[in-house]
Design an enzyme around this catalytic site. Structure first.
Site, PDB file in Angstrom:
ATOM      1  N   CYS A   6       0.241   3.713   5.924  1.00  0.00           N
ATOM      2  CA  CYS A   6       1.505   4.382   5.568  1.00  0.00           C
ATOM      3  C   CYS A   6       1.732   5.553   6.516  1.00  0.00           C
ATOM      4  O   CYS A   6       2.860   5.820   6.924  1.00  0.00           O
ATOM      5  CB  CYS A   6       1.480   4.861   4.114  1.00  0.00           C
ATOM      6  N   ASP A  29      -4.899  -3.018  17.097  1.00  0.00           N
ATOM      7  CA  ASP A  29      -6.063  -2.584  16.314  1.00  0.00           C
ATOM      8  C   ASP A  29      -6.886  -1.610  17.162  1.00  0.00           C
ATOM      9  O   ASP A  29      -7.078  -1.820  18.362  1.00  0.00           O
ATOM     10  CB  ASP A  29      -6.919  -3.800  15.922  1.00  0.00           C
ATOM     11  N   HIS A  45       4.254  -0.304   1.069  1.00  0.00           N
ATOM     12  CA  HIS A  45       2.828  -0.392   0.756  1.00  0.00           C
ATOM     13  C   HIS A  45       2.528  -1.449  -0.307  1.00  0.00           C
ATOM     14  O   HIS A  45       2.977  -1.343  -1.438  1.00  0.00           O
ATOM     15  CB  HIS A  45       2.311   0.972   0.272  1.00  0.00           C
ATOM     16  N   ASN A  81      -7.761 -10.242   5.248  1.00  0.00           N
ATOM     17  CA  ASN A  81      -8.918 -10.061   4.372  1.00  0.00           C
ATOM     18  C   ASN A  81      -8.399  -9.577   3.029  1.00  0.00           C
ATOM     19  O   ASN A  81      -7.820  -8.495   2.935  1.00  0.00           O
ATOM     20  CB  ASN A  81      -9.884  -9.042   4.985  1.00  0.00           C
ATOM     21  N   GLY A  87     -14.056  -8.404   3.202  1.00  0.00           N
ATOM     22  CA  GLY A  87     -14.158  -7.525   4.373  1.00  0.00           C
ATOM     23  C   GLY A  87     -12.989  -6.572   4.530  1.00  0.00           C
ATOM     24  O   GLY A  87     -12.871  -5.903   5.559  1.00  0.00           O
ATOM     25  N   HIS A  92      -3.867  -1.662   2.628  1.00  0.00           N
ATOM     26  CA  HIS A  92      -2.428  -1.799   2.857  1.00  0.00           C
ATOM     27  C   HIS A  92      -2.333  -3.155   3.548  1.00  0.00           C
ATOM     28  O   HIS A  92      -2.922  -3.330   4.630  1.00  0.00           O
ATOM     29  CB  HIS A  92      -1.936  -0.655   3.758  1.00  0.00           C
ATOM     30  N   HIS A  94      -2.321  -6.198   5.657  1.00  0.00           N
ATOM     31  CA  HIS A  94      -2.162  -6.376   7.105  1.00  0.00           C
ATOM     32  C   HIS A  94      -2.668  -7.750   7.495  1.00  0.00           C
ATOM     33  O   HIS A  94      -3.618  -8.266   6.908  1.00  0.00           O
ATOM     34  CB  HIS A  94      -2.899  -5.286   7.886  1.00  0.00           C
ATOM     35  N   HIS A  96      -4.169  -9.732  10.687  1.00  0.00           N
ATOM     36  CA  HIS A  96      -4.731  -9.595  12.030  1.00  0.00           C
ATOM     37  C   HIS A  96      -4.201 -10.759  12.868  1.00  0.00           C
ATOM     38  O   HIS A  96      -4.274 -11.915  12.450  1.00  0.00           O
ATOM     39  CB  HIS A  96      -6.260  -9.721  12.001  1.00  0.00           C
TER      40      HIS A  96
HETATM   41  P1  AMP Z   1      -9.618  -4.913   7.373  1.00  0.00           P
HETATM   42  O1  AMP Z   1     -11.120  -4.903   7.474  1.00  0.00           O
HETATM   43  O2  AMP Z   1      -9.050  -6.301   7.301  1.00  0.00           O
HETATM   44  O3  AMP Z   1      -9.115  -4.009   6.272  1.00  0.00           O
HETATM   45  O4  AMP Z   1      -9.088  -4.364   8.757  1.00  0.00           O
HETATM   46  C1  AMP Z   1      -8.777  -3.029   8.987  1.00  0.00           C
HETATM   47  C2  AMP Z   1      -8.546  -2.910  10.463  1.00  0.00           C
HETATM   48  O5  AMP Z   1      -7.848  -1.702  10.710  1.00  0.00           O
HETATM   49  C3  AMP Z   1      -9.826  -2.869  11.292  1.00  0.00           C
HETATM   50  O6  AMP Z   1      -9.816  -3.951  12.230  1.00  0.00           O
HETATM   51  C4  AMP Z   1      -9.755  -1.505  11.985  1.00  0.00           C
HETATM   52  O7  AMP Z   1     -10.253  -1.529  13.300  1.00  0.00           O
HETATM   53  C5  AMP Z   1      -8.274  -1.203  11.938  1.00  0.00           C
HETATM   54  N1  AMP Z   1      -7.897   0.204  11.958  1.00  0.00           N
HETATM   55  C6  AMP Z   1      -8.369   1.203  11.164  1.00  0.00           C
HETATM   56  N2  AMP Z   1      -7.760   2.370  11.453  1.00  0.00           N
HETATM   57  C7  AMP Z   1      -6.867   2.100  12.444  1.00  0.00           C
HETATM   58  C8  AMP Z   1      -5.920   2.890  13.182  1.00  0.00           C
HETATM   59  N3  AMP Z   1      -5.761   4.189  12.958  1.00  0.00           N
HETATM   60  N4  AMP Z   1      -5.186   2.280  14.131  1.00  0.00           N
HETATM   61  C9  AMP Z   1      -5.333   0.959  14.375  1.00  0.00           C
HETATM   62  N5  AMP Z   1      -6.190   0.169  13.714  1.00  0.00           N
HETATM   63  C10 AMP Z   1      -6.950   0.708  12.766  1.00  0.00           C
END
Ligand code: AMP
Length: 111
Positions: A6, A29, A45, A81, A87, A92, A94, A96
């Site tokens: 957010c 990422d 969100h 995930n 994992g 929020h 997302h 990948h």
């Molecule tokens: P997940 O494990 O599916 O919740 O993925 C979270 C992802 O967010 C991970 O791949 C992190 O590397 C990425 N992440 C965390 N903080 C940031 C950020 N400030 N900017 C970009 N990616 C982020």
């Protein structure tokens, strides 16, 4: 405390944006696992896939395809995930998007 994604949406935390419209945002990422690793989020969100209304995914699918076009890639993998046990670290929703434009992606051992 407010969710980190957010804050990215609001511009309170910097991100490397690759695509954006009124409802969605795509950014790199911070800790990439492939040559291309983008996170695609709704600006609104929702905690995770399970908590996200189905209607969101229709428009999100178009946005994802548009993001791939903007990146100039045709082959990519989408992952979400759903929950801690899967994992998920940022709660929020997302997706990948990972790609290896100069080769193929392997299927990693997950456990
Ligand atoms: P997940 O494990 O599916 O919740 O993925 C979270 C992802 O967010 C991970 O791949 C992190 O590397 C990425 N992440 C965390 N903080 C940031 C950020 N400030 N900017 C970009 N990616 C982020």
């Amino acid at each position: 405390m407010e969710c980190i994604f957010c804050k990215i949406v609001k511009g309170e935390i910097p991100s490397k944006k690759v695509n954006e419209n009124e409802k969605f945002l795509a950014f790199h990422d911070i800790n990439p696992i492939a040559p291309i690793h983008i996170l695609i989020i709704p600006k609104e969100h929702y905690e995770k896939f399970d908590n996200t209304p189905n209607e969101i995914f229709n428009e999100m699918a178009s946005f994802i395809k548009d993001t791939a076009k903007k990146l100039g890639i045709s082959d990519y993998r989408l992952i979400t995930n759903n929950g801690k046990g899967a994992g998920q670290e940022v709660f929020h929703l997302h997706i990948h998007m990972v790609a290896n434009p100069n080769g193929t992606l392997k299927w990693p051992k997950l456990v």
